[in-house]
Design a protein around this motif. Structure first.
Motif, short mmCIF file in Angstrom:
data_model
loop_
_atom_site.label_atom_id
_atom_site.label_comp_id
_atom_site.label_asym_id
_atom_site.label_seq_id
_atom_site.Cartn_x
_atom_site.Cartn_y
_atom_site.Cartn_z
N UNK A 36 63.73 73.46 24.74
CA UNK A 36 64.18 74.46 24.21
C UNK A 36 65.09 74.97 24.67
N UNK A 37 64.96 75.25 26.18
CA UNK A 37 66.86 75.45 26.57
C UNK A 37 68.14 74.36 26.36
N UNK A 38 67.45 73.67 26.48
CA UNK A 38 68.45 72.16 26.17
C UNK A 38 69.01 72.13 24.24
N UNK A 39 68.03 73.10 23.64
CA UNK A 39 68.46 73.52 22.46
C UNK A 39 69.34 75.42 22.24
N UNK A 40 69.39 75.47 23.20
CA UNK A 40 69.66 77.39 23.66
C UNK A 40 68.60 77.79 23.96
N UNK A 41 67.56 78.32 23.69
CA UNK A 41 66.76 78.87 23.75
C UNK A 41 65.58 79.06 24.65
N UNK A 42 65.93 80.23 25.13
CA UNK A 42 65.41 80.32 26.91
C UNK A 42 64.14 81.32 25.83
N UNK A 43 62.71 80.39 26.80
CA UNK A 43 61.45 81.15 27.37
C UNK A 43 61.33 81.16 28.47
N UNK A 44 60.20 82.33 28.72
CA UNK A 44 59.87 81.54 30.21
C UNK A 44 58.29 80.98 30.60
N UNK A 45 58.75 80.26 31.14
CA UNK A 45 57.71 78.76 31.43
C UNK A 45 55.74 79.60 32.50
N UNK A 46 55.48 79.75 32.76
CA UNK A 46 53.70 80.48 33.27
C UNK A 46 54.14 79.76 34.20
N UNK A 47 53.94 78.85 34.52
CA UNK A 47 53.52 77.63 35.42
C UNK A 47 53.55 78.34 37.05
N UNK A 48 54.43 79.26 37.42
CA UNK A 48 53.83 79.79 38.72
C UNK A 48 53.14 81.30 38.62
N UNK A 56 56.52 83.05 28.49
CA UNK A 56 56.54 83.62 27.95
C UNK A 56 57.64 83.69 27.21
N UNK A 57 57.55 84.90 25.01
CA UNK A 57 58.79 84.73 24.79
C UNK A 57 59.48 86.80 24.50
N UNK A 58 59.84 86.92 24.54
CA UNK A 58 60.59 88.24 24.67
C UNK A 58 61.15 88.34 23.13
N UNK A 59 60.19 89.22 22.22
CA UNK A 59 60.88 89.33 21.36
C UNK A 59 61.89 89.83 20.62
N UNK A 60 62.39 88.69 19.68
CA UNK A 60 64.24 89.18 18.90
C UNK A 60 64.96 89.92 17.88
#
Length: 81
Positions: A36-48, A56-60
């Protein structure tokens, strides 16, 4: 947002009570994040946070959510189980 994520095959925790959605991708969250980052979309992976397959995807805005949907469609090979 929930419809977009479930349409992509993700399991969404709900009901959402914040400005973000927790979604289990069913696959490595880092791979989904990278695609998704390669497509310009930023989400947060919760591996950590101990959830190897969740993001985690913030509502836009409506336009941002459409951009997310388009990005997910383009990376469907990575995001499918």
């Amino acid at each position: 947002m929930v419809e977009i994520l479930t349409g992509a095959g993700f399991d969404v925790a709900g009901p959402a009570v914040a400005n973000f959605v927790y979604a289990d991708t069913g696959t490595d969250a880092r791979a989904v994040f990278d695609a998704l980052l390669h497509e310009g979309v930023i989400v947060r992976p919760l591996n950590a946070f101990g959830s190897e397959t969740a993001i985690r995807v913030t509502v836009g805005t409506a336009e941002e959510n459409d951009f997310l949907a388009a990005g997910l469609a383009r990376v469907s090979a990575v995001t499918t189980n």
